[in-house]
Design a protein around this motif. Structure first.
Motif, PDB file in Angstrom:
ATOM      1  N   MET A 133       0.816  -1.166   0.000  1.00 23.98           N
ATOM      2  CA  MET A 133       0.000   0.000   0.000  1.00 23.98           C
ATOM      3  C   MET A 133       0.877   1.254   0.000  1.00 23.98           C
ATOM      4  N   ALA A 134       0.473   2.235  -0.761  1.00 23.83           N
ATOM      5  CA  ALA A 134       1.262   3.466  -0.888  1.00 23.83           C
ATOM      6  C   ALA A 134       1.031   4.376   0.308  1.00 23.83           C
ATOM      7  N   LYS A 135       2.100   5.010   0.732  1.00 20.95           N
ATOM      8  CA  LYS A 135       1.998   5.941   1.843  1.00 20.95           C
ATOM      9  C   LYS A 135       1.422   7.266   1.357  1.00 20.95           C
ATOM     10  N   LYS A 136       0.559   7.825   2.142  1.00 18.32           N
ATOM     11  CA  LYS A 136       0.034   9.148   1.819  1.00 18.32           C
ATOM     12  C   LYS A 136       0.992  10.189   2.372  1.00 18.32           C
ATOM     13  N   THR A 137       1.360  11.106   1.541  1.00 22.49           N
ATOM     14  CA  THR A 137       2.244  12.163   2.013  1.00 22.49           C
ATOM     15  C   THR A 137       1.396  13.317   2.526  1.00 22.49           C
ATOM     16  N   LYS A 138       1.845  13.834   3.609  1.00 23.79           N
ATOM     17  CA  LYS A 138       1.133  14.979   4.173  1.00 23.79           C
ATOM     18  C   LYS A 138       1.690  16.249   3.552  1.00 23.79           C
ATOM     19  N   THR A 139       0.853  16.940   2.838  1.00 20.47           N
ATOM     20  CA  THR A 139       1.276  18.223   2.271  1.00 20.47           C
ATOM     21  C   THR A 139       0.620  19.340   3.056  1.00 20.47           C
ATOM     22  N   LYS A 140       1.407  20.342   3.295  1.00 22.94           N
ATOM     23  CA  LYS A 140       0.879  21.487   4.022  1.00 22.94           C
ATOM     24  C   LYS A 140       0.009  22.311   3.075  1.00 22.94           C
ATOM     25  N   PRO A 141      -1.111  22.768   3.563  1.00 22.96           N
ATOM     26  CA  PRO A 141      -1.935  23.623   2.703  1.00 22.96           C
ATOM     27  C   PRO A 141      -1.227  24.956   2.458  1.00 22.96           C
ATOM     28  N   LYS A 142      -1.435  25.490   1.267  1.00 23.97           N
ATOM     29  CA  LYS A 142      -0.817  26.764   0.919  1.00 23.97           C
ATOM     30  C   LYS A 142      -1.419  27.864   1.792  1.00 23.97           C
ATOM     31  N   PRO A 143      -0.565  28.725   2.309  1.00 24.47           N
ATOM     32  CA  PRO A 143      -1.103  29.813   3.133  1.00 24.47           C
ATOM     33  C   PRO A 143      -1.901  30.784   2.269  1.00 24.47           C
ATOM     34  N   LYS A 144      -2.965  31.301   2.845  1.00 24.70           N
ATOM     35  CA  LYS A 144      -3.784  32.248   2.109  1.00 24.70           C
ATOM     36  C   LYS A 144      -3.065  33.583   2.040  1.00 24.70           C
ATOM     37  N   ARG A 145      -3.253  34.262   0.931  1.00 22.90           N
ATOM     38  CA  ARG A 145      -2.633  35.580   0.772  1.00 22.90           C
ATOM     39  C   ARG A 145      -3.281  36.571   1.713  1.00 22.90           C
ATOM     40  N   GLU A 146      -2.460  37.385   2.298  1.00 24.17           N
ATOM     41  CA  GLU A 146      -2.968  38.437   3.169  1.00 24.17           C
ATOM     42  C   GLU A 146      -3.434  39.596   2.302  1.00 24.17           C
ATOM     43  N   GLY A 147      -4.629  40.049   2.520  1.00 24.07           N
ATOM     44  CA  GLY A 147      -5.136  41.197   1.783  1.00 24.07           C
ATOM     45  C   GLY A 147      -5.672  40.826   0.422  1.00 24.07           C
ATOM     46  N   ASN A 148      -6.219  41.808  -0.224  1.00 22.35           N
ATOM     47  CA  ASN A 148      -6.810  41.657  -1.540  1.00 22.35           C
ATOM     48  C   ASN A 148      -5.815  42.131  -2.593  1.00 22.35           C
ATOM     49  N   VAL A 149      -5.962  41.648  -3.803  1.00 17.79           N
ATOM     50  CA  VAL A 149      -5.081  42.069  -4.891  1.00 17.79           C
ATOM     51  C   VAL A 149      -5.251  43.561  -5.169  1.00 17.79           C
ATOM     52  N   ASN A 150      -6.429  44.074  -4.936  1.00 14.99           N
ATOM     53  CA  ASN A 150      -6.692  45.478  -5.209  1.00 14.99           C
ATOM     54  C   ASN A 150      -6.230  46.408  -4.093  1.00 14.99           C
ATOM     55  N   ASP A 151      -5.733  45.858  -2.993  1.00 12.62           N
ATOM     56  CA  ASP A 151      -5.247  46.698  -1.908  1.00 12.62           C
ATOM     57  C   ASP A 151      -3.971  47.412  -2.335  1.00 12.62           C
ATOM     58  N   PRO A 152      -3.793  48.647  -1.912  1.00 13.13           N
ATOM     59  CA  PRO A 152      -2.569  49.371  -2.275  1.00 13.13           C
ATOM     60  C   PRO A 152      -1.350  48.762  -1.575  1.00 13.13           C
ATOM     61  N   TRP A 153      -0.216  48.773  -2.242  1.00 15.16           N
ATOM     62  CA  TRP A 153       0.994  48.220  -1.665  1.00 15.16           C
ATOM     63  C   TRP A 153       1.797  49.277  -0.922  1.00 15.16           C
ATOM     64  N   ILE A 154       1.417  50.536  -1.067  1.00 13.34           N
ATOM     65  CA  ILE A 154       2.075  51.627  -0.365  1.00 13.34           C
ATOM     66  C   ILE A 154       0.981  52.596   0.076  1.00 13.34           C
ATOM     67  N   SER A 155       1.151  53.193   1.235  1.00 11.65           N
ATOM     68  CA  SER A 155       0.121  54.105   1.724  1.00 11.65           C
ATOM     69  C   SER A 155       0.183  55.429   0.958  1.00 11.65           C
ATOM     70  N   MET A 156      -0.925  56.159   0.992  1.00 10.73           N
ATOM     71  CA  MET A 156      -0.980  57.444   0.297  1.00 10.73           C
ATOM     72  C   MET A 156       0.032  58.415   0.891  1.00 10.73           C
ATOM     73  N   ARG A 157       0.172  58.371   2.204  1.00 13.89           N
ATOM     74  CA  ARG A 157       1.112  59.280   2.869  1.00 13.89           C
ATOM     75  C   ARG A 157       2.547  59.015   2.414  1.00 13.89           C
ATOM     76  N   SER A 158       2.923  57.751   2.344  1.00 10.70           N
ATOM     77  CA  SER A 158       4.270  57.405   1.885  1.00 10.70           C
ATOM     78  C   SER A 158       4.457  57.770   0.418  1.00 10.70           C
ATOM     79  N   GLY A 159       3.428  57.551  -0.373  1.00  8.64           N
ATOM     80  CA  GLY A 159       3.506  57.901  -1.788  1.00  8.64           C
ATOM     81  C   GLY A 159       3.686  59.389  -1.999  1.00  8.64           C
ATOM     82  N   LEU A 160       2.977  60.190  -1.221  1.00  2.56           N
ATOM     83  CA  LEU A 160       3.122  61.641  -1.339  1.00  2.56           C
ATOM     84  C   LEU A 160       4.520  62.088  -0.923  1.00  2.56           C
TER      85      LEU A 160
END
Length: 83
Positions: free
Chosen positions: A1-28
């Motif tokens: 019988m084949a051994k089942k390998t335990k794979t770790k689930p991929k971590p979910k991305r923090e935030g949304n793709v549409n979230d800004p990567w830099i704050s407005m204050r830093s950008g200014l």
């Protein structure tokens, strides 16, 4: 019988793709620094060739154009992402 390998689930991305990567204050801050540097360099180079007055005027044009491009891109982005 084949051994089942335990794979770790991929971590979910923090935030949304549409979230800004830099704050407005830093950008200014970055835009302000960049426009001041461009202004100073343009005045410095322009004063040596066309004089101080025209050098300052060209510095204002190029330094101000950075702000125009920034706010134009910001408004375009807001218009495109409107719901």
């Amino acid at each position: 019988m084949a051994k089942k390998t335990k794979t770790k689930p991929k971590p979910k991305r923090e935030g949304n793709v549409n979230d800004p990567w830099i704050s407005m204050r830093s950008g200014l801050k970055v835009i302000a620094f960049a426009s001041i540097v461009v202004f100073i360099l343009t005045v410095w180079q322009g004063a040596q060739t066309v004089g101080w007055l025209k050098g300052i005027l060209w510095g204002l044009v190029f330094g101000g154009s950075i702000w125009l491009i920034f706010f134009g891109a910001l408004k375009l982005n807001q218009w495109i992402r409107r719901k």
